[in-house]
Design a protein around this motif. Sequence first.
Motif, PDB file in Angstrom:
ATOM      1  N   TRP A 179       6.587  -1.916 -10.919  1.00  0.00           N
ATOM      2  CA  TRP A 179       5.648  -1.306 -10.483  1.00  0.00           C
ATOM      3  C   TRP A 179       4.448  -1.096 -11.374  1.00  0.00           C
ATOM      4  CZ3 TRP A 179       6.936  -1.001  -5.280  1.00  0.00           C
ATOM      5  CH2 TRP A 179       8.502  -0.494  -5.108  1.00  0.00           C
TER       6      TRP A 179
ATOM      7  N   ASN B 162       1.089  -0.818   0.254  1.00  0.00           N
ATOM      8  CA  ASN B 162       0.034  -0.062   0.282  1.00  0.00           C
ATOM      9  C   ASN B 162       0.289   1.239   0.275  1.00  0.00           C
ATOM     10  OD1 ASN B 162      -2.919  -1.422   0.076  1.00  0.00           O
ATOM     11  ND2 ASN B 162      -2.631  -1.237   2.241  1.00  0.00           N
ATOM     12  N   TYR B 163       0.085   2.293  -0.082  1.00  0.00           N
ATOM     13  CA  TYR B 163       1.089   3.433  -0.608  1.00  0.00           C
ATOM     14  C   TYR B 163       0.432   4.973   0.695  1.00  0.00           C
ATOM     15  CZ  TYR B 163       0.964   8.809  -1.777  1.00  0.00           C
ATOM     16  OH  TYR B 163       1.132   9.481  -2.548  1.00  0.00           O
TER      17      TYR B 163
ATOM     18  N   ILE C  87      -0.295  -1.427  -4.367  1.00  0.00           N
ATOM     19  CA  ILE C  87       0.138  -2.087  -5.208  1.00  0.00           C
ATOM     20  C   ILE C  87       0.407  -2.623  -5.709  1.00  0.00           C
ATOM     21  CG2 ILE C  87       0.922   0.613  -5.809  1.00  0.00           C
ATOM     22  CD1 ILE C  87       3.154   0.337  -3.997  1.00  0.00           C
TER      23      ILE C  87
ATOM     24  N   GLN D 225      -7.578   6.266  -7.289  1.00  0.00           N
ATOM     25  CA  GLN D 225      -6.667   6.550  -6.977  1.00  0.00           C
ATOM     26  C   GLN D 225      -5.063   6.009  -6.703  1.00  0.00           C
ATOM     27  OE1 GLN D 225      -6.491   9.794  -2.847  1.00  0.00           O
ATOM     28  NE2 GLN D 225      -8.418   8.395  -2.674  1.00  0.00           N
ATOM     29  N   ILE D 226      -4.490   6.137  -6.364  1.00  0.00           N
ATOM     30  CA  ILE D 226      -3.013   5.351  -5.766  1.00  0.00           C
ATOM     31  C   ILE D 226      -3.303   4.595  -4.466  1.00  0.00           C
ATOM     32  CG2 ILE D 226      -0.605   4.735  -5.690  1.00  0.00           C
ATOM     33  CD1 ILE D 226      -0.373   7.404  -8.292  1.00  0.00           C
ATOM     34  N   SER D 227      -3.558   3.231  -4.407  1.00  0.00           N
ATOM     35  CA  SER D 227      -3.440   2.767  -2.642  1.00  0.00           C
ATOM     36  C   SER D 227      -2.996   1.230  -2.611  1.00  0.00           C
ATOM     37  CB  SER D 227      -5.239   2.990  -3.382  1.00  0.00           C
ATOM     38  OG  SER D 227      -5.841   2.151  -1.536  1.00  0.00           O
TER      39      SER D 227
ATOM     40  N   ASP E  72       0.532  12.828  -8.194  1.00  0.00           N
ATOM     41  CA  ASP E  72       0.175  12.456  -9.475  1.00  0.00           C
ATOM     42  C   ASP E  72       0.971  10.971  -9.741  1.00  0.00           C
ATOM     43  OD1 ASP E  72       2.111  13.611 -10.692  1.00  0.00           O
ATOM     44  OD2 ASP E  72       0.275  14.207 -12.393  1.00  0.00           O
ATOM     45  N   PHE E  73       2.247  10.937  -9.080  1.00  0.00           N
ATOM     46  CA  PHE E  73       3.539   9.868  -9.955  1.00  0.00           C
ATOM     47  C   PHE E  73       3.583   9.962 -11.363  1.00  0.00           C
ATOM     48  CE2 PHE E  73       2.508   8.542  -5.307  1.00  0.00           C
ATOM     49  CZ  PHE E  73       3.822   7.968  -5.317  1.00  0.00           C
TER      50      PHE E  73
ATOM     51  N   LEU F 175       1.164   0.551 -10.429  1.00  0.00           N
ATOM     52  CA  LEU F 175       0.381   1.682  -9.429  1.00  0.00           C
ATOM     53  C   LEU F 175      -0.649   1.083  -9.501  1.00  0.00           C
ATOM     54  CD1 LEU F 175       2.571   4.625 -10.065  1.00  0.00           C
ATOM     55  CD2 LEU F 175       3.336   2.936  -8.092  1.00  0.00           C
ATOM     56  N   GLY F 176      -2.263   0.169 -10.741  1.00  0.00           N
ATOM     57  CA  GLY F 176      -3.282   0.179 -10.143  1.00  0.00           C
ATOM     58  C   GLY F 176      -3.658  -1.435  -9.716  1.00  0.00           C
TER      59      GLY F 176
END
Length: 626
Positions: free
Chosen positions: A511, A370-371, A504, A500-502, A419-420, A513-514
């Motif tokens: 990586w 997780n982020y 990963i 949103q990025i959560s 927003d990466f 990110l979704g």
Amino acid sequence: MKIRLLVFSFSLLLTSLVLAQEGTQVIFSEDFNGGLNTFTPGAGFPKGAVWQWRSNGKPDSALVNGVMTPAWTGIRNLPAIASKTPSNGAAVFNSDVYDSGGINLGAGAYEAPQTDTLTSPVIDCSNESGVFLTFHHWMLALADDNIRLQVTGDGGATWVDLSLKESIQEDDGLYFTFRDQFETVDVTDYAANNPAFRFRFIWNDGYYYFWMIDDIELIKKPSNDLRLGNFFYSPASYAQPESQVKTDTMGFEALVSNIGDTDQTNVVLRATIFDATDNIIFRDSVVIDVLPAGYRDSLLKIDTVFVPDQLATGDYRLSYFTYTRDFEDFNIFDNSESRDFLVTEKLFAKEGGISTAIQPSGGGDFSIGNYYRISPLSNADGKQWFANKAVFSCASNNAFNNETVTILVYKVNDAVGDDFSNFDVNSVGNNDDVEIVGFGAFTLAPSLGNFELFEVDLFDFNSNPGIALDPGSKYFIMATYEGTANQLFHAVSRAIDYYQISTILNIDGQWLLGGFGAEDAAVLRMELDFTESTRNEALVKEWELRTYPNPASDVFQVDFKRFEQAQGVQFVLFNAQGSIIEQRRIDQYFGEPQRFDLSNYPQGYYFINVALEDGTRIGQKIVIQR
């Protein structure tokens, strides 16, 4: 399979709404007055596990070989379905009764999983240009795909699935609809101008508990019917510490559809945040002049944002509601959605419970995590925050067999945007967009069970317990499943969709990110603490473990303080990607020096984790240079 006796309160299942309906033109109806009537059950699998008619409209019992048999779990105490006509009976598939026989798990005549269909007669819709299927239903199951709705436009030669998942709620691995759930499904594409339309309900490969159906109607498409679709879950995480949530600025937007056949004017999308006692903490809305008939998934965005800098620890609820100021909506059940979030003392989490466990479809080693973002104001009161523990969960098709799961904490480079968009997905933690700042490891003993929560102590690379977290910085906390551990499944929750990025993934060094998708939130929590004085002084201090030479070219040695009494110890050596290089278990260890050879491995960062049987954990970073 985890089956609950369900002796807890059923308040979630019993929640009621007031249903407002306009006058409708009915093409076909079935209220199950006195029996299944026009509907036909299948043969059942196992044979005999079939849909039934219950005269009292309750899921409390079912006929098994001619004998009325009570449910085994708490559903035996539930009231009738809150349909229009529960007193004249309803259709039910009772998986509980079939499997348990009212006695115990697997003691019934038809062991789970079971499958059966309940099929409508052929219905002539040849003169209809727009058709809706409506019905009341009530379900409780262990998976959201245990109930299915299918339609056919050719009399049954081919069937098409239509999703019911938007109406299904989830709470700690249980999937349910409310007792008075009213469903509207647009079947125009299959029924309009068709003389041979049919539909069927399927209890699909389900383990427990039940599905009830009542008051089915096929109607002409209603004039006024808005529907709330996917919406933005505003908090960055389900649970955030009070010290970190203050700068999590929340925006609000959702998809709204006009599935009726009349343009809707003055359409409102409203967002509200409630506290645990239903006090309104925030509320705002947006209004559009007109949403034309047939327009689906129109994005409505509220301009105002909410800054949660005054939120105290506690439970909160985010709620969306769409409506028109000018008309009465045909079905208000699909006009609103709510999701909870928490403000905690020290816990980050993306979820509040476990739904299932998953792994990449292609197999092989993988990392999931997780982020979490640390507030730039987190040290405003002079506190230094640390990540002290990770909490994760996983499952196996077999008993655990001492597999080791490595936990790595990565700090994201400050140059990476929020927003990466400028993030290098091939970063490996070596002077690029991520840096490994701490780690932990957990060995899954055979005595442990699926879906337990496992706590892992985290360490920085000076052998200190706890990882210092920089204000305003972004972090990934990852669980690595490598070698024999890659057969395991990591636990996830499907209660919240994160757009949103959560959560990963890292697969083959890349990586993602979704993650697995918006609906799968990894169970990988991060517990914080503040200031060095809160650290566990019983843990091994830095001077008790020495690695040398460090940097090393090939071989390094670990010197540990000698113990007065021997005890078991495990050494785990792994690389910067979390892959385990070597595990060494010594049952009678007095602190003898241990040598490790990395001559066959590339230069870079490596990590040694030492776990003593008394619970002590310590680790250090090793640098290989040539």
